[in-house]
Design a protein around this motif. Structure first.
Motif, short mmCIF file in Angstrom:
data_model
loop_
_atom_site.label_atom_id
_atom_site.label_comp_id
_atom_site.label_asym_id
_atom_site.label_seq_id
_atom_site.Cartn_x
_atom_site.Cartn_y
_atom_site.Cartn_z
N TRP A 60 0.84 -1.18 0.00
CA TRP A 60 0.00 0.00 0.00
C TRP A 60 0.88 1.23 0.00
O TRP A 60 1.91 1.27 0.66
N PHE A 61 0.46 2.25 -0.72
CA PHE A 61 1.20 3.50 -0.82
C PHE A 61 0.54 4.54 0.06
O PHE A 61 -0.68 4.58 0.19
N TRP A 62 1.34 5.36 0.65
CA TRP A 62 0.83 6.44 1.46
C TRP A 62 1.75 7.63 1.25
O TRP A 62 2.76 7.54 0.60
N GLU A 63 1.40 8.72 1.81
CA GLU A 63 2.13 9.95 1.55
C GLU A 63 3.27 10.15 2.54
O GLU A 63 3.81 11.25 2.63
N ALA A 64 3.65 9.15 3.25
CA ALA A 64 4.75 9.25 4.22
C ALA A 64 6.09 9.38 3.51
O ALA A 64 6.22 9.07 2.33
N ASP A 65 7.08 9.79 4.23
CA ASP A 65 8.42 9.98 3.70
C ASP A 65 9.09 8.62 3.51
O ASP A 65 9.34 7.90 4.48
N LEU A 66 9.39 8.24 2.28
CA LEU A 66 9.99 6.95 1.99
C LEU A 66 11.37 6.82 2.62
O LEU A 66 11.72 5.76 3.15
N ALA A 67 12.16 7.87 2.61
CA ALA A 67 13.51 7.82 3.20
C ALA A 67 13.43 7.50 4.69
O ALA A 67 14.21 6.68 5.20
N ALA A 68 12.50 8.12 5.40
CA ALA A 68 12.35 7.84 6.83
C ALA A 68 11.93 6.39 7.05
O ALA A 68 12.43 5.72 7.96
N PHE A 69 11.01 5.89 6.23
CA PHE A 69 10.57 4.50 6.34
C PHE A 69 11.75 3.55 6.14
O PHE A 69 11.94 2.60 6.91
N LEU A 70 12.55 3.77 5.09
CA LEU A 70 13.69 2.89 4.82
C LEU A 70 14.74 2.96 5.93
O LEU A 70 15.34 1.95 6.28
N THR A 71 14.94 4.13 6.49
CA THR A 71 15.88 4.28 7.61
C THR A 71 15.41 3.47 8.81
O THR A 71 16.21 2.76 9.44
N GLU A 72 14.12 3.56 9.13
CA GLU A 72 13.58 2.77 10.25
C GLU A 72 13.64 1.28 9.96
O GLU A 72 13.96 0.49 10.86
N LEU A 73 13.36 0.88 8.73
CA LEU A 73 13.43 -0.53 8.37
C LEU A 73 14.85 -1.06 8.53
O LEU A 73 15.07 -2.14 9.09
N ALA A 74 15.84 -0.32 8.06
CA ALA A 74 17.24 -0.73 8.20
C ALA A 74 17.62 -0.85 9.67
O ALA A 74 18.30 -1.81 10.07
N ALA A 75 17.17 0.07 10.50
CA ALA A 75 17.46 0.00 11.94
C ALA A 75 16.82 -1.22 12.57
O ALA A 75 17.44 -1.91 13.39
N ASP A 76 15.58 -1.53 12.17
CA ASP A 76 14.90 -2.72 12.70
C ASP A 76 15.64 -3.99 12.31
O ASP A 76 15.80 -4.91 13.13
N ILE A 77 16.11 -4.06 11.08
CA ILE A 77 16.84 -5.24 10.62
C ILE A 77 18.16 -5.38 11.38
O ILE A 77 18.52 -6.47 11.83
N GLN A 78 18.88 -4.28 11.56
CA GLN A 78 20.14 -4.32 12.32
C GLN A 78 19.88 -4.77 13.75
O GLN A 78 20.63 -5.57 14.31
#
Length: 86
Positions: A60-78
Motif C-alpha cells: 500500500w502506498f501512502w504519503e509518508a516519507d519513503l527515506a524515513a521509512f527505509l531508515t527505520e526498516l534498516a534500523a529494525d533489521i540491524q
C-alpha cells in the motif's frame, strides 16, 4: 523464470540477478492492474537447488516519507540481527 503455469514470464516485472553469482536472482511482477494506493505482486527467487514463490503480495502506498521509512526498516533489521547474534 518460468512458473508452474508458465504465465509469470508474460507479465511486466523486474528481475534482479547478482553480478558475482548469476544463477541467483529475484523477480517481482504485478498480478493485477494498478489500483489506487495498492499494488498486488508475485515474488520469485531462485538459486542453485532452491526455488521460492510467493503468489500473493500486496503493498500500500501512502504519503509518508519513503527515506524515513527505509531508515527505520534498516534500523529494525540491524536490531534483529544484533539480538540473533547474542
Amino acid at each position: 523464470m518460468t512458473s508452474s503455469d508458465g504465465a509469470i514470464d508474460d507479465k511486466p516485472g523486474v528481475s534482479v540477478r547478482f553480478m558475482d553469482n548469476a544463477p541467483v536472482g529475484v523477480r517481482l511482477s504485478a498480478t493485477q492492474p494498478f489500483d489506487e494506493g495498492c499494488v498486488h505482486y508475485v515474488v520469485e527467487a531462485w538459486a542453485p537447488g532452491l526455488t521460492v514463490r510467493i503468489d500473493e503480495g500486496a503493498a500500500w502506498f501512502w504519503e509518508a516519507d519513503l527515506a524515513a521509512f527505509l531508515t527505520e526498516l534498516a534500523a529494525d533489521i540491524q536490531h534483529f540481527f544484533a539480538e540473533e547474534s547474542q
